[in-house]
Motif scaffolding. Structure first.
Motif, PDB file in Angstrom:
ATOM      1  N   MET A 197     -16.559  -3.011   9.395  1.00 18.51           N
ATOM      2  CA  MET A 197     -15.418  -2.744  10.270  1.00 18.51           C
ATOM      3  C   MET A 197     -14.134  -3.315   9.681  1.00 18.51           C
ATOM      4  N   ILE A 198     -14.219  -4.505   9.137  1.00 21.63           N
ATOM      5  CA  ILE A 198     -13.047  -5.124   8.520  1.00 21.63           C
ATOM      6  C   ILE A 198     -12.591  -4.313   7.320  1.00 21.63           C
ATOM      7  N   ASP A 199     -13.539  -3.892   6.493  1.00 23.82           N
ATOM      8  CA  ASP A 199     -13.206  -3.072   5.323  1.00 23.82           C
ATOM      9  C   ASP A 199     -12.518  -1.776   5.739  1.00 23.82           C
ATOM     10  N   GLU A 200     -13.007  -1.143   6.791  1.00 30.27           N
ATOM     11  CA  GLU A 200     -12.404   0.109   7.267  1.00 30.27           C
ATOM     12  C   GLU A 200     -11.013  -0.129   7.849  1.00 30.27           C
ATOM     13  N   ALA A 201     -10.847  -1.224   8.572  1.00 30.01           N
ATOM     14  CA  ALA A 201      -9.531  -1.554   9.121  1.00 30.01           C
ATOM     15  C   ALA A 201      -8.533  -1.820   7.996  1.00 30.01           C
ATOM     16  N   LEU A 202      -8.964  -2.538   6.972  1.00 27.38           N
ATOM     17  CA  LEU A 202      -8.099  -2.790   5.812  1.00 27.38           C
ATOM     18  C   LEU A 202      -7.717  -1.491   5.127  1.00 27.38           C
ATOM     19  N   GLU A 203      -8.683  -0.608   4.950  1.00 23.89           N
ATOM     20  CA  GLU A 203      -8.418   0.687   4.313  1.00 23.89           C
ATOM     21  C   GLU A 203      -7.401   1.479   5.129  1.00 23.89           C
ATOM     22  N   THR A 204      -7.538   1.450   6.449  1.00 26.78           N
ATOM     23  CA  THR A 204      -6.599   2.156   7.321  1.00 26.78           C
ATOM     24  C   THR A 204      -5.195   1.574   7.196  1.00 26.78           C
ATOM     25  N   MET A 205      -5.083   0.243   7.225  1.00 25.51           N
ATOM     26  CA  MET A 205      -3.768  -0.397   7.095  1.00 25.51           C
ATOM     27  C   MET A 205      -3.127  -0.094   5.747  1.00 25.51           C
ATOM     28  N   ARG A 206      -3.940  -0.093   4.699  1.00 22.38           N
ATOM     29  CA  ARG A 206      -3.390   0.225   3.370  1.00 22.38           C
ATOM     30  C   ARG A 206      -2.905   1.664   3.317  1.00 22.38           C
ATOM     31  N   GLY A 207      -3.629   2.551   3.976  1.00 17.61           N
ATOM     32  CA  GLY A 207      -3.198   3.945   4.056  1.00 17.61           C
ATOM     33  C   GLY A 207      -1.890   4.073   4.822  1.00 17.61           C
ATOM     34  N   LEU A 208      -1.770   3.347   5.925  1.00 23.19           N
ATOM     35  CA  LEU A 208      -0.527   3.357   6.697  1.00 23.19           C
ATOM     36  C   LEU A 208       0.627   2.795   5.882  1.00 23.19           C
ATOM     37  N   HIS A 209       0.338   1.799   5.053  1.00 20.23           N
ATOM     38  CA  HIS A 209       1.372   1.250   4.174  1.00 20.23           C
ATOM     39  C   HIS A 209       1.821   2.282   3.148  1.00 20.23           C
ATOM     40  N   GLU A 210       0.864   3.003   2.597  1.00 20.72           N
ATOM     41  CA  GLU A 210       1.194   4.021   1.584  1.00 20.72           C
ATOM     42  C   GLU A 210       2.102   5.109   2.129  1.00 20.72           C
ATOM     43  N   ILE A 211       1.940   5.474   3.394  1.00 19.25           N
ATOM     44  CA  ILE A 211       2.788   6.538   3.954  1.00 19.25           C
ATOM     45  C   ILE A 211       4.053   5.980   4.605  1.00 19.25           C
ATOM     46  N   GLY A 212       4.218   4.665   4.553  1.00 23.48           N
ATOM     47  CA  GLY A 212       5.433   4.044   5.056  1.00 23.48           C
ATOM     48  C   GLY A 212       5.417   3.661   6.521  1.00 23.48           C
ATOM     49  N   ALA A 213       4.287   3.777   7.175  1.00 16.79           N
ATOM     50  CA  ALA A 213       4.199   3.433   8.592  1.00 16.79           C
ATOM     51  C   ALA A 213       4.071   1.931   8.816  1.00 16.79           C
ATOM     52  N   VAL A 214       3.668   1.191   7.776  1.00 12.85           N
ATOM     53  CA  VAL A 214       3.497  -0.259   7.859  1.00 12.85           C
ATOM     54  C   VAL A 214       4.210  -0.868   6.659  1.00 12.85           C
ATOM     55  N   ASN A 215       5.040  -1.882   6.919  1.00 10.68           N
ATOM     56  CA  ASN A 215       5.748  -2.489   5.792  1.00 10.68           C
ATOM     57  C   ASN A 215       4.852  -3.465   5.028  1.00 10.68           C
ATOM     58  N   LYS A 216       5.348  -3.919   3.889  1.00  6.05           N
ATOM     59  CA  LYS A 216       4.561  -4.777   3.005  1.00  6.05           C
ATOM     60  C   LYS A 216       4.180  -6.101   3.673  1.00  6.05           C
ATOM     61  N   GLN A 217       5.115  -6.694   4.415  1.00  2.02           N
ATOM     62  CA  GLN A 217       4.844  -7.977   5.070  1.00  2.02           C
ATOM     63  C   GLN A 217       3.753  -7.823   6.131  1.00  2.02           C
ATOM     64  N   THR A 218       3.802  -6.758   6.909  1.00  2.00           N
ATOM     65  CA  THR A 218       2.782  -6.524   7.929  1.00  2.00           C
ATOM     66  C   THR A 218       1.414  -6.338   7.281  1.00  2.00           C
ATOM     67  N   LEU A 219       1.371  -5.591   6.187  1.00  2.00           N
ATOM     68  CA  LEU A 219       0.117  -5.401   5.469  1.00  2.00           C
ATOM     69  C   LEU A 219      -0.410  -6.735   4.950  1.00  2.00           C
ATOM     70  N   ARG A 220       0.470  -7.531   4.364  1.00  5.68           N
ATOM     71  CA  ARG A 220       0.070  -8.842   3.828  1.00  5.68           C
ATOM     72  C   ARG A 220      -0.461  -9.737   4.959  1.00  5.68           C
ATOM     73  N   ASP A 221       0.232  -9.747   6.091  1.00  8.60           N
ATOM     74  CA  ASP A 221      -0.218 -10.558   7.237  1.00  8.60           C
ATOM     75  C   ASP A 221      -1.589 -10.088   7.720  1.00  8.60           C
TER      76      ASP A 221
END
Length: 102
Positions: free
Chosen positions: A4-28
């Motif tokens: 579940m954690i791996d899938e959540a991370l993958e989703t957040m990274r995908g959101l970062h790639e399309i610009g929906a999540v900024n770098k700081q939010t992804l890092r946090d």
């Protein structure tokens, strides 16, 4: 749980790639997904001593009882997940100290 954690991370990274999540939010988010470090009795005592505080003062810093700190340092108990994260922050950033002025 790891899946579940791996899938959540993958989703957040995908959101970062399309610009929906900024770098700081992804890092946090990635930081929150890391397992808390393991603290042994020795490392907890060393951390407290590096701050030059007694068990009573250290307990007050972390809002724990003196007996809890004693049990951690004697190896009778291990810190919980929340306490472990707090110890990690203290280890990285130190404790707040009152200024000597006044």
């Amino acid at each position: 749980m790891s899946r579940m954690i791996d899938e959540a991370l993958e989703t957040m990274r995908g959101l970062h790639e399309i610009g929906a999540v900024n770098k700081q939010t992804l890092r946090d988010f990635e930081t929150q997904c890391l397992p808390p470090p393991a603290y042994t009795a020795e490392t907890i005592k060393r951390l407290r001593e590096s701050l030059h505080v007694s068990q009573a003062v250290f307990a007050a810093y972390i809002n724990a009882s003196i007996s809890t700190v004693q049990k951690w340092e004697n190896g009778e108990k291990k810190p919980s997940g929340a306490a472990t994260r707090l110890l990690s922050v203290i280890e990285r950033k130190g404790c707040c100290r009152r200024s000597k002025s006044a």
